[in-house]
Write a protein that holds these residues in place. Structure first.
Motif, PDB file in Angstrom:
ATOM      1  N   LYS A   1     -33.965 -13.711  -0.271  1.00 49.27           N
ATOM      2  CA  LYS A   1     -34.821 -14.035  -1.400  1.00 49.27           C
ATOM      3  C   LYS A   1     -36.210 -13.413  -1.279  1.00 49.27           C
ATOM      4  O   LYS A   1     -37.117 -13.757  -2.032  1.00 49.27           O
ATOM      5  N   THR A   2     -36.379 -12.477  -0.355  1.00 54.12           N
ATOM      6  CA  THR A   2     -37.692 -11.859  -0.160  1.00 54.12           C
ATOM      7  C   THR A   2     -38.206 -11.216  -1.432  1.00 54.12           C
ATOM      8  O   THR A   2     -39.391 -11.340  -1.774  1.00 54.12           O
ATOM      9  N   GLN A   3     -37.326 -10.564  -2.161  1.00 56.19           N
ATOM     10  CA  GLN A   3     -37.739  -9.885  -3.390  1.00 56.19           C
ATOM     11  C   GLN A   3     -38.251 -10.887  -4.427  1.00 56.19           C
ATOM     12  O   GLN A   3     -39.230 -10.627  -5.123  1.00 56.19           O
ATOM     13  N   ILE A   4     -37.586 -12.050  -4.494  1.00 53.39           N
ATOM     14  CA  ILE A   4     -38.030 -13.092  -5.422  1.00 53.39           C
ATOM     15  C   ILE A   4     -39.435 -13.560  -5.057  1.00 53.39           C
ATOM     16  O   ILE A   4     -40.320 -13.680  -5.922  1.00 53.39           O
ATOM     17  N   PHE A   5     -39.657 -13.842  -3.774  1.00 49.91           N
ATOM     18  CA  PHE A   5     -40.971 -14.332  -3.347  1.00 49.91           C
ATOM     19  C   PHE A   5     -42.048 -13.264  -3.534  1.00 49.91           C
ATOM     20  O   PHE A   5     -43.195 -13.587  -3.890  1.00 49.91           O
ATOM     21  N   ASN A   6     -41.708 -12.017  -3.291  1.00 43.26           N
ATOM     22  CA  ASN A   6     -42.676 -10.940  -3.521  1.00 43.26           C
ATOM     23  C   ASN A   6     -43.064 -10.872  -4.997  1.00 43.26           C
ATOM     24  O   ASN A   6     -44.232 -10.663  -5.339  1.00 43.26           O
ATOM     25  N   TYR A   7     -42.072 -11.069  -5.853  1.00 41.92           N
ATOM     26  CA  TYR A   7     -42.341 -11.055  -7.292  1.00 41.92           C
ATOM     27  C   TYR A   7     -43.216 -12.247  -7.688  1.00 41.92           C
ATOM     28  O   TYR A   7     -44.168 -12.111  -8.462  1.00 41.92           O
ATOM     29  N   LEU A   8     -42.911 -13.429  -7.128  1.00 38.80           N
ATOM     30  CA  LEU A   8     -43.729 -14.609  -7.416  1.00 38.80           C
ATOM     31  C   LEU A   8     -45.179 -14.382  -6.978  1.00 38.80           C
ATOM     32  O   LEU A   8     -46.117 -14.725  -7.707  1.00 38.80           O
ATOM     33  N   ASN A   9     -45.363 -13.812  -5.823  1.00 38.32           N
ATOM     34  CA  ASN A   9     -46.721 -13.535  -5.327  1.00 38.32           C
ATOM     35  C   ASN A   9     -47.445 -12.553  -6.245  1.00 38.32           C
ATOM     36  O   ASN A   9     -48.645 -12.695  -6.505  1.00 38.32           O
ATOM     37  N   SER A  10     -46.716 -11.554  -6.735  1.00 35.81           N
ATOM     38  CA  SER A  10     -47.332 -10.570  -7.624  1.00 35.81           C
ATOM     39  C   SER A  10     -47.752 -11.182  -8.946  1.00 35.81           C
ATOM     40  O   SER A  10     -48.640 -10.668  -9.624  1.00 35.81           O
ATOM     41  N   ARG A  11     -47.128 -12.299  -9.298  1.00 36.47           N
ATOM     42  CA  ARG A  11     -47.464 -12.999 -10.539  1.00 36.47           C
ATOM     43  C   ARG A  11     -48.389 -14.195 -10.281  1.00 36.47           C
ATOM     44  O   ARG A  11     -48.592 -15.037 -11.150  1.00 36.47           O
ATOM     45  N   SER A  12     -48.967 -14.230  -9.078  1.00 32.38           N
ATOM     46  CA  SER A  12     -49.904 -15.302  -8.684  1.00 32.38           C
ATOM     47  C   SER A  12     -49.278 -16.682  -8.769  1.00 32.38           C
ATOM     48  O   SER A  12     -49.942 -17.669  -9.119  1.00 32.38           O
TER      49      SER A  12
ATOM     50  N   SER B   1     -43.649 -19.236 -17.388  1.00 33.66           N
ATOM     51  CA  SER B   1     -44.686 -18.502 -18.110  1.00 33.66           C
ATOM     52  C   SER B   1     -45.163 -17.277 -17.330  1.00 33.66           C
ATOM     53  O   SER B   1     -45.320 -16.185 -17.884  1.00 33.66           O
ATOM     54  N   LYS B   2     -45.371 -17.469 -16.031  1.00 35.68           N
ATOM     55  CA  LYS B   2     -45.905 -16.377 -15.210  1.00 35.68           C
ATOM     56  C   LYS B   2     -44.882 -15.273 -14.924  1.00 35.68           C
ATOM     57  O   LYS B   2     -45.263 -14.159 -14.572  1.00 35.68           O
TER      58      LYS B   2
END
Length: 302
Positions: free
Chosen positions: A45-56, A100-101
């Motif tokens: 799930k690293t890609q998911i968490f990286n995406y979440l971080n990029s969306r603050s 939303s994010k």
């Protein structure tokens, strides 16, 4: 297992002083902090968490381990005691923020909508046959069992819900079959009150099923797990205040929650009666929940 844990502790300079075992996780104490360790799923799930971080969006426990480890280490966050109703409100606020994010749009082929349409239609047909066949067996019995009698008394509620779903899925397909784009979000995909922690901030845990899909599936899973425990009318309004569903999303959500569960006929009579009662209660609550939205549409069309 402890040997693998020790290797992780050395890697991340953690010096445990004690531990507690729970269902799927182990909590380790150190002199000044607690950590949670659990085995990872096969899907990274690293890609998911990286995406979440990029969306603050960082409303989840800090992850210490990396994607190469077999086990995941996260910080431990203490849950503040609060009423479950308030906890559910805070949870839905966070889910609306997540959606939303992470909202984005992708091209979709008509065949994908057609597949959803056919899958739901097939499920409706299967459940209709499943329950009517069982009712026929019950009616031909010399004496109905208690569970057969309870089902026979309430079969109109089940068949009525299936008829509603049949009409609505046809209407849904008319709306979406000409659309070329679909609104997608990051789904937590495992929503439950036990997977939400409130402390100084709000946090979602247990992201092992997270994926990209349409937003209603987070609502659907939360509803199916807690619809008999809480009134979802205000919860849904609260979600839509922050993140309004599109017409086709809302219609599909209402269809999915209106589909009756399949009754498993391999339990004791007491359990069978309980399960049937729960199905009927769930359908009644769902009808009460969604009926105002259809009343509004009826008034607007007059």
């Amino acid at each position: 297992m402890m040997r693998k844990f020790n290797d992780l502790f050395k890697k991340y300079s953690i010096k445990p002083t004690g531990y507690e075992f729970y269902k799927n996780v182990t909590i380790f104490n150190t002199n000044n902090q607690k950590f949670v360790i659990k085995q990872k799923n096969r899907e990274d799930k690293t890609q998911i968490f990286n995406y979440l971080n990029s969306r603050s969006f960082n409303y989840y426990p800090k992850i210490l381990s990396d994607k190469l480890d077999d086990y995941e280490i996260t910080e431990y966050i203490e849950q503040v005691d609060m009423p479950d109703e308030q906890k559910l409100q805070d949870l839905i606020d966070l889910v609306a923020l997540l959606h939303s994010k992470t909202t984005h749009y992708e091209e979709i082929d008509e065949e994908e909508y057609k597949e959803i349409y056919e899958d739901i239609n097939n499920n409706i047909a299967y459940l209709y046959s499943y329950y009517t066949d069982y009712l026929l067996v019950a009616e031909n019995s010399v004496y109905m069992s208690p569970s057969q009698y309870v089902l026979a008394l309430n079969i109109s509620k089940i068949l009525g819900s299936l008829n509603f779903c049949k009409d609505e899925i046809d209407e849904w397909y008319k709306i979406v079959k000409e659309k070329k784009k679909q609104r997608l979000v990051v789904l937590h995909n495992n929503l439950d009150l036990s997977h939400f922690i409130k402390n100084k901030g709000s946090y979602l845990i247990s992201w092992n099923k997270a994926k990209i899909d349409i937003p209603i599936f987070d609502l659907y899973k939360l509803y199916k797990r807690h619809s008999l425990d809480y009134d979802f009318s205000e919860i849904f309004k609260r979600y839509e205040h922050s993140y309004p569903l599109l017409e086709e999303e809302k219609k599909l959500f209402f269809i999915l929650i209106s589909l009756p569960d399949k009754l498993e006929f391999n339990s004791s009579e007491y359990q069978m009666c309980t399960d049937i009662s729960n199905i009927i209660e769930s359908l009644a609550r769902t009808e009460k929940f969604i009926s105002p939205y259809y009343s509004k549409n009826t008034k607007q069309n007059k």
